[in-house]
Design a protein around this motif. Sequence first.
Motif, PDB file in Angstrom:
ATOM      1  N   GLY A  70       0.829  -1.194   0.000  1.00 21.64           N
ATOM      2  CA  GLY A  70       0.000   0.000   0.000  1.00 21.64           C
ATOM      3  C   GLY A  70       0.857   1.235   0.000  1.00 21.64           C
ATOM      4  O   GLY A  70       1.424   1.632  -1.017  1.00 21.64           O
ATOM      5  N   MET A  71       1.001   1.857   1.155  1.00 17.25           N
ATOM      6  CA  MET A  71       1.761   3.088   1.269  1.00 17.25           C
ATOM      7  C   MET A  71       3.245   2.852   1.009  1.00 17.25           C
ATOM      8  O   MET A  71       3.700   1.712   0.885  1.00 17.25           O
ATOM      9  N   SER A  72       3.988   3.946   0.914  1.00 23.68           N
ATOM     10  CA  SER A  72       5.410   3.898   0.584  1.00 23.68           C
ATOM     11  C   SER A  72       6.241   4.551   1.675  1.00 23.68           C
ATOM     12  O   SER A  72       5.745   5.355   2.471  1.00 23.68           O
ATOM     13  N   ALA A  73       7.519   4.213   1.682  1.00 21.85           N
ATOM     14  CA  ALA A  73       8.524   4.935   2.456  1.00 21.85           C
ATOM     15  C   ALA A  73       9.519   5.540   1.472  1.00 21.85           C
ATOM     16  O   ALA A  73       9.507   5.217   0.282  1.00 21.85           O
ATOM     17  N   ARG A  74      10.366   6.424   1.992  1.00 19.70           N
ATOM     18  CA  ARG A  74      11.383   7.054   1.149  1.00 19.70           C
ATOM     19  C   ARG A  74      12.703   7.129   1.898  1.00 19.70           C
ATOM     20  O   ARG A  74      12.742   7.067   3.128  1.00 19.70           O
ATOM     21  N   GLY A  75      13.772   7.293   1.146  1.00 22.36           N
ATOM     22  CA  GLY A  75      15.063   7.493   1.780  1.00 22.36           C
ATOM     23  C   GLY A  75      15.143   8.823   2.500  1.00 22.36           C
ATOM     24  O   GLY A  75      15.661   8.919   3.612  1.00 22.36           O
ATOM     25  N   VAL A  76      14.604   9.872   1.873  1.00 23.54           N
ATOM     26  CA  VAL A  76      14.607  11.216   2.447  1.00 23.54           C
ATOM     27  C   VAL A  76      13.536  12.020   1.722  1.00 23.54           C
ATOM     28  O   VAL A  76      13.180  11.711   0.575  1.00 23.54           O
ATOM     29  N   ALA A  77      12.990  13.038   2.400  1.00 18.88           N
ATOM     30  CA  ALA A  77      12.012  13.940   1.785  1.00 18.88           C
ATOM     31  C   ALA A  77      12.498  15.371   1.985  1.00 18.88           C
ATOM     32  O   ALA A  77      12.876  15.759   3.089  1.00 18.88           O
ATOM     33  N   LEU A  78      12.509  16.139   0.906  1.00 16.21           N
ATOM     34  CA  LEU A  78      13.026  17.507   0.932  1.00 16.21           C
ATOM     35  C   LEU A  78      11.893  18.488   0.649  1.00 16.21           C
ATOM     36  O   LEU A  78      11.388  18.558  -0.465  1.00 16.21           O
ATOM     37  N   ASP A  79      11.454  19.192   1.689  1.00 14.64           N
ATOM     38  CA  ASP A  79      10.408  20.220   1.587  1.00 14.64           C
ATOM     39  C   ASP A  79       9.095  19.691   1.011  1.00 14.64           C
ATOM     40  O   ASP A  79       8.501  20.316   0.124  1.00 14.64           O
TER      41      ASP A  79
ATOM     42  N   LEU B 275       7.425   8.782   5.475  1.00 14.88           N
ATOM     43  CA  LEU B 275       6.365   7.862   5.065  1.00 14.88           C
ATOM     44  C   LEU B 275       5.393   8.626   4.181  1.00 14.88           C
ATOM     45  O   LEU B 275       5.100   9.802   4.431  1.00 14.88           O
ATOM     46  N   THR B 276       4.874   7.959   3.154  1.00 11.40           N
ATOM     47  CA  THR B 276       3.989   8.597   2.171  1.00 11.40           C
ATOM     48  C   THR B 276       2.777   7.701   1.943  1.00 11.40           C
ATOM     49  O   THR B 276       2.926   6.507   1.710  1.00 11.40           O
ATOM     50  N   SER B 277       1.581   8.290   1.998  1.00 12.86           N
ATOM     51  CA  SER B 277       0.379   7.482   1.884  1.00 12.86           C
ATOM     52  C   SER B 277      -0.724   8.249   1.173  1.00 12.86           C
ATOM     53  O   SER B 277      -0.526   9.385   0.701  1.00 12.86           O
TER      54      SER B 277
ATOM     55  N   ALA C  63       4.443  11.860   6.410  1.00 17.23           N
ATOM     56  CA  ALA C  63       4.836  11.966   7.813  1.00 17.23           C
ATOM     57  C   ALA C  63       6.355  11.855   7.870  1.00 17.23           C
ATOM     58  O   ALA C  63       6.931  10.902   7.335  1.00 17.23           O
ATOM     59  N   ILE C  64       7.010  12.833   8.496  1.00 16.29           N
ATOM     60  CA  ILE C  64       8.469  12.907   8.485  1.00 16.29           C
ATOM     61  C   ILE C  64       8.979  13.350   9.850  1.00 16.29           C
ATOM     62  O   ILE C  64       8.249  13.943  10.646  1.00 16.29           O
ATOM     63  N   TRP C  65      10.240  13.058  10.109  1.00 16.10           N
ATOM     64  CA  TRP C  65      10.934  13.592  11.278  1.00 16.10           C
ATOM     65  C   TRP C  65      11.886  14.676  10.799  1.00 16.10           C
ATOM     66  O   TRP C  65      12.692  14.451   9.888  1.00 16.10           O
ATOM     67  N   ILE C  66      11.785  15.869  11.390  1.00 19.62           N
ATOM     68  CA  ILE C  66      12.671  16.986  11.056  1.00 19.62           C
ATOM     69  C   ILE C  66      13.504  17.323  12.282  1.00 19.62           C
ATOM     70  O   ILE C  66      12.962  17.800  13.291  1.00 19.62           O
TER      71      ILE C  66
END
Length: 529
Positions: free
Chosen positions: A188-197, A271-273, A385-388
């Motif tokens: 279903g949903m995805s994860a990513r290595g990193v998210a920028l802005d 995380l991306t959903s 959803a990300i940790w900054i």
Amino acid sequence: MTGLTRRTMLQLSAAAGLARLFTGPAQAQAPDGLKLGPAESFSYEWLKRHARELAAQPYDAPPRPDPEIVQRIDYDAHGKLDYRMNYALFPESAYPISFQHVGMYFPKTVQMHKLTGSGDAREVLYDPGYFDVGPDHVASDLPEKPSAFAGFWVHQPRSEGPLSEVEPWATFLGGCYFRGIGESGQIGMSARGVALDPGGSGAEEFPDFRAFWFEPAASEAEPVTVYALLDGPSVTGAYKFLLHRNEGVVMDIEANLHLRKKVERLGLAPLTSMYWFSETRKETMTDWRPEVHDSDGLYMWTGNGERIWRPLNNPDRISISSFQDRNPRGFGLMQRDREFDNYLDGVRYHRRPSSWVEPLHDWGPGVVQLVEIPTDDEIHDNINAIWIPDGDHGAGTEYHLNYKLYWMDDCPYPSDLARCVATRLGHGGQAGRANPKDKRKFVVEFKGGPLEDLPKGTIPEPVLTASRGSFSNQRTEAVPNDVPGHWRTMFDLTIDGADPIELRCYLRTDDQVLTETWLYQYHPLAEEA
């Protein structure tokens, strides 16, 4: 992903590749039939040094096959490019690996490397014969160079059947996206290595996993090891993934990131959903189904031990919510509603996995940030959803992160508290009277935990706060369905202004907290403001 269809990853630039990674054409034939490049020494320490050195150099986008041809490999055409499993990498290992082809939505070249047991790596050289490419398929016109590999699948063990039939349980495809299968057999949903802005005022940047190195699992009880190089205009990174196949999938992830440029919002463990609508808020005749979403809430376990449930929204404009924390114990995008009758369609939303991030060391101060983007269809990933981490994310800054990522039905560390199981909205005011336009009714349901053991006649007390407005018509009662420990609290909120309103609620008796904390961001309707 942000602002793109769920099948669309990115438009990529064409350029010369990295000299170290795109070496000469010497070939050797592997026992599995794969063509391999010359042996080169490899270690994780080398990869980490290489990523750090790369960050000090100008960015060169990865090469890509003929853009005109690749643009014609649409979703349907891409689906017909089956990998021939007799060319699987590590076919005799516990978990064979197959490769995926470039296409309209995955146009970049990604290098694949086979690690030998002697500390050497050999590139897997692309051959169109690895794929079922008929003479009439548009991909048949692609030259052999540059490589047309775009990603990979990790498959179930051979013990479950012939290689041509074993199902995949993890995939890395497009940008730095990856997914795992959950306990209920769905992705279903995805994860990513990193998210920028993500969701910011400027254009979001999507760096790429542009090269992978693979070690096979020694047995079905052992992980598949994958090393990855991440590269983009603003960031480079070296990653190590240990991919475990358990009830669902568990990934041990080590990330080493180096910033080329200043980044306004550096999203780690992203995380991306997708969330379109649920029982909470649905426009009239939007869709025939009761609910459509891959995730229905953000769950957080804070550094001070509080358990928080934040139902997701599909707002009318981009909304970014930040939850300050220090050394979080975990966070995740969860699919709590597991009842088929609440979805009614054939794509198995009730079986989509939840994803939970567990830090393996102190992450220090920062924020868990939730980005909600408007969508009018289920084809768009609109939730991040990300940790900054706190600090100035300037050029030259390094980040080192270790965490576990769980693809399961639920949080791997459930709380003893009752959990929120539904959020419902309606007209405020009294039945039989005109509905006041400045009041909105909320019904929040909690279930389980200490609520199951309440003495007869005890009614939990709701603890309510709001960033604006006032409460009225409050009532708490057992849901009349004869299910032990199922309670709901109801209240009207008088709306004050057009900006979003932050709501907070939990149930208690005396000094005992009975439930997790419900947070909700309410976006007033035009007629209420």
